[in-house]
Design an enzyme around this catalytic site. Structure first.
Site, PDB file in Angstrom:
ATOM      1  N   ASP A   1       3.998  -0.841  -9.430  1.00  0.00           N
ATOM      2  CA  ASP A   1       3.175  -0.401  -8.285  1.00  0.00           C
ATOM      3  C   ASP A   1       3.980  -0.320  -6.985  1.00  0.00           C
ATOM      4  O   ASP A   1       3.894   0.658  -6.246  1.00  0.00           O
ATOM      5  CB  ASP A   1       2.003  -1.369  -8.054  1.00  0.00           C
ATOM      6  CG  ASP A   1       0.824  -1.087  -8.976  1.00  0.00           C
ATOM      7  OD1 ASP A   1       0.707   0.045  -9.470  1.00  0.00           O
ATOM      8  OD2 ASP A   1       0.027  -2.020  -9.189  1.00  0.00           O
TER       9      ASP A   1
ATOM     10  N   ASN B   1      -5.431  -8.614   7.440  1.00  0.00           N
ATOM     11  CA  ASN B   1      -6.468  -8.652   6.399  1.00  0.00           C
ATOM     12  C   ASN B   1      -7.746  -9.288   6.927  1.00  0.00           C
ATOM     13  O   ASN B   1      -7.724 -10.137   7.818  1.00  0.00           O
ATOM     14  CB  ASN B   1      -5.963  -9.450   5.182  1.00  0.00           C
ATOM     15  CG  ASN B   1      -6.787  -9.186   3.940  1.00  0.00           C
ATOM     16  OD1 ASN B   1      -7.099  -8.031   3.638  1.00  0.00           O
ATOM     17  ND2 ASN B   1      -7.162 -10.231   3.219  1.00  0.00           N
ATOM     18  N   ARG B   2      -8.874  -8.826   6.339  1.00  0.00           N
ATOM     19  CA  ARG B   2     -10.180  -9.379   6.705  1.00  0.00           C
ATOM     20  C   ARG B   2     -10.191 -10.885   6.463  1.00  0.00           C
ATOM     21  O   ARG B   2     -10.563 -11.665   7.339  1.00  0.00           O
ATOM     22  CB  ARG B   2     -11.249  -8.666   5.848  1.00  0.00           C
ATOM     23  CG  ARG B   2     -12.647  -9.165   6.026  1.00  0.00           C
ATOM     24  CD  ARG B   2     -13.604  -8.360   5.193  1.00  0.00           C
ATOM     25  NE  ARG B   2     -13.329  -8.485   3.748  1.00  0.00           N
ATOM     26  CZ  ARG B   2     -14.017  -7.872   2.801  1.00  0.00           C
ATOM     27  NH1 ARG B   2     -15.015  -7.062   3.123  1.00  0.00           N
ATOM     28  NH2 ARG B   2     -13.718  -8.042   1.530  1.00  0.00           N
TER      29      ARG B   2
ATOM     30  N   LYS C   1      -4.162  -8.181 -14.474  1.00  0.00           N
ATOM     31  CA  LYS C   1      -2.750  -8.065 -14.070  1.00  0.00           C
ATOM     32  C   LYS C   1      -2.030  -9.410 -13.910  1.00  0.00           C
ATOM     33  O   LYS C   1      -0.813  -9.476 -14.091  1.00  0.00           O
ATOM     34  CB  LYS C   1      -2.651  -7.317 -12.735  1.00  0.00           C
ATOM     35  CG  LYS C   1      -2.844  -5.813 -12.851  1.00  0.00           C
ATOM     36  CD  LYS C   1      -2.577  -5.152 -11.509  1.00  0.00           C
ATOM     37  CE  LYS C   1      -2.793  -3.665 -11.563  1.00  0.00           C
ATOM     38  NZ  LYS C   1      -2.435  -2.981 -10.321  1.00  0.00           N
TER      39      LYS C   1
ATOM     40  N   ALA D   1      -2.618  -4.906  -4.753  1.00  0.00           N
ATOM     41  CA  ALA D   1      -1.760  -3.760  -4.423  1.00  0.00           C
ATOM     42  C   ALA D   1      -0.925  -4.067  -3.182  1.00  0.00           C
ATOM     43  O   ALA D   1       0.266  -3.754  -3.130  1.00  0.00           O
ATOM     44  CB  ALA D   1      -2.614  -2.519  -4.208  1.00  0.00           C
TER      45      ALA D   1
ATOM     46  N   ALA E   1      -4.467  -7.590   1.708  1.00  0.00           N
ATOM     47  CA  ALA E   1      -3.626  -8.647   1.138  1.00  0.00           C
ATOM     48  C   ALA E   1      -4.046  -8.913  -0.311  1.00  0.00           C
ATOM     49  O   ALA E   1      -3.903 -10.012  -0.818  1.00  0.00           O
ATOM     50  CB  ALA E   1      -3.743  -9.915   1.980  1.00  0.00           C
TER      51      ALA E   1
ATOM     52  N   SER F   1      -5.042   7.480 -15.995  1.00  0.00           N
ATOM     53  CA  SER F   1      -3.752   7.321 -16.675  1.00  0.00           C
ATOM     54  C   SER F   1      -3.651   8.097 -17.995  1.00  0.00           C
ATOM     55  O   SER F   1      -2.609   8.708 -18.252  1.00  0.00           O
ATOM     56  CB  SER F   1      -3.459   5.840 -16.904  1.00  0.00           C
ATOM     57  OG  SER F   1      -3.281   5.216 -15.654  1.00  0.00           O
TER      58      SER F   1
ATOM     59  N   VAL G   1      -8.151 -13.718   6.609  1.00  0.00           N
ATOM     60  CA  VAL G   1      -6.817 -13.929   7.190  1.00  0.00           C
ATOM     61  C   VAL G   1      -5.974 -14.897   6.365  1.00  0.00           C
ATOM     62  O   VAL G   1      -4.751 -14.760   6.273  1.00  0.00           O
ATOM     63  CB  VAL G   1      -6.914 -14.353   8.671  1.00  0.00           C
ATOM     64  CG1 VAL G   1      -7.448 -15.761   8.827  1.00  0.00           C
ATOM     65  CG2 VAL G   1      -5.560 -14.218   9.359  1.00  0.00           C
TER      66      VAL G   1
ATOM     67  N   GLY H   1      -2.492   8.681  -1.593  1.00  0.00           N
ATOM     68  CA  GLY H   1      -2.261   7.700  -2.661  1.00  0.00           C
ATOM     69  C   GLY H   1      -1.864   8.292  -4.002  1.00  0.00           C
ATOM     70  O   GLY H   1      -1.514   7.560  -4.926  1.00  0.00           O
TER      71      GLY H   1
END
Ligand code: NAP
Length: 287
Positions: free
Chosen positions: A106, A154-155, A70, A134, A131, A21, A157, A249
């Site tokens: 984002d 997602n891994r 965040k 981001a 999940a 940044s 769940v 990205g």
């Protein structure tokens, strides 16, 4: 030239030394001749409130917030923008004459990058991998565009289920959730039109990792990866080989920064300058 008039912007996080940044924003300030500078501060979790107080004390104009602050930073702000509240995380703070306002750029950055790359989510079937933080921001913005179907894989769940439920409640769109397995990927990718990897899989140093077997990628699919280091992840390389349109990205990184830049300066961000400096830095890092 740094003078008594120079305004300060910064990013806080821990770790922070790999952030791009400062490069991106300082290149933009310099290009436009704005009297701003941007620096990075490593702020430990127990110093977060003091860091935000410091923003007030030093009248710092803008702050980006990254891992791990965040979510918790929201406690210390005066106003939280509705989108950031719904996403549940702030990545940008604007100091508006002493009033600290939190935003999340984002998701909007990702959506801009997706559309710029040729992927309009409206009435399309979207598969989101991941999940985490981001994925939350990206899914929320994509869902608002009115896709015909959306599934979060997602891994862990339970996290996918929670996120899907949360988005369904907020946006009023039925979002499905599934566990990350090859069979589930196969079932969902069969007719998916846009696939977005929002996990960290494939990121340096694990550049040979991918969650999606190459054979499941169809040539008429758009594949976006929000991982930007490396710029071309294994997922994107294999998607290209299969004939898919691919979006890296860097676009999201640049646009989330550009939106913040515009909030702080009131001036249109020079996105091409920002993108160029990022790509140059990423190339340098891999050499
Ligand atoms: P996060 O909150 O820690 O979430 C990480 C996600 O990746 C989770 O869904 C996690 O699954 C999944 N994951 C990690 N390792 C995995 C593995 N080995 N197999 C399967 N799933 C795995 O992180 P984040 O903040 O969302 O960031 C995710 C990535 O996005 C990072 O690489 C980050 O650099 C990138 N990012 C890019 C931009 C941009 O501007 N381009 C902006 C923000 C983030 P579990 O839930 O099962 O753990």
């Amino acid at each position: 030239m740094i003078s008594a008039e120079t305004r300060l912007c910064c990013v806080i996080g821990d770790p922070i030394k790999h952030t791009l940044s400062p490069l991106m924003h300082n290149a933009a300030f310099e290009y436009l001749g704005l009297e701003f500078i941007y620096v990075a501060f490593r702020v430990k979790a127990d110093m977060l409130k003091k860091a935000v107080d410091g923003m007030r004390a030093f009248n710092i104009k803008g702050m980006n917030v990254t891992i791990p602050h965040k979510v918790r930073v929201m406690e210390y702000l005066d106003v939280i923008d509705e989108v950031a509240r719904e996403i549940g995380a702030v990545n940008t703070i604007v100091n508006d004459d002493g009033v600290l306002k939190g935003f999340n750029t984002d998701g909007e950055g990702a959506l801009k990058a997706l559309k710029e790359g040729g992927g309009d989510p409206k009435e399309k079937k979207i598969v989101i991998l991941g999940a985490g933080g981001a994925a939350r921001a990206v899914s929320y913005f994509i869902a608002r565009e009115g896709p015909s179907d959306m599934v979060i894989i997602n891994r862990t769940v339970e996290k996918a289920v929670r996120l899907a439920r949360c988005i369904s409640e907020k946006i009023g769109l039925e979002v499905r959730a599934k566990r990350l397995t090859v069979q589930n990927l196969k079932d969902e990718l069969e007719d998916a039109e846009i696939l977005i990897n929002c996990t960290s899989v494939g990121m340096t140093p694990n550049i040979n990792e991918t969650l999606v077997p190459k054979g499941l990628l169809r040539g008429d699919m758009i594949v976006m990866d929000i991982v930007y280091n490396p710029v071309e992840t294994r997922l994107l390389r294999e998607a290209k080989e299969r004939g898919c349109l691919t979006i890296d990205g860097v676009g999201m990184l640049v646009y989330q920064g550009a939106i913040a830049f515009e909030m702080w300066t009131g001036v249109r961000a020079p996105v091409d300058v920002m993108r160029e400096v990022i790509i140059k830095a990423l190339r340098g890092r891999r050499l």
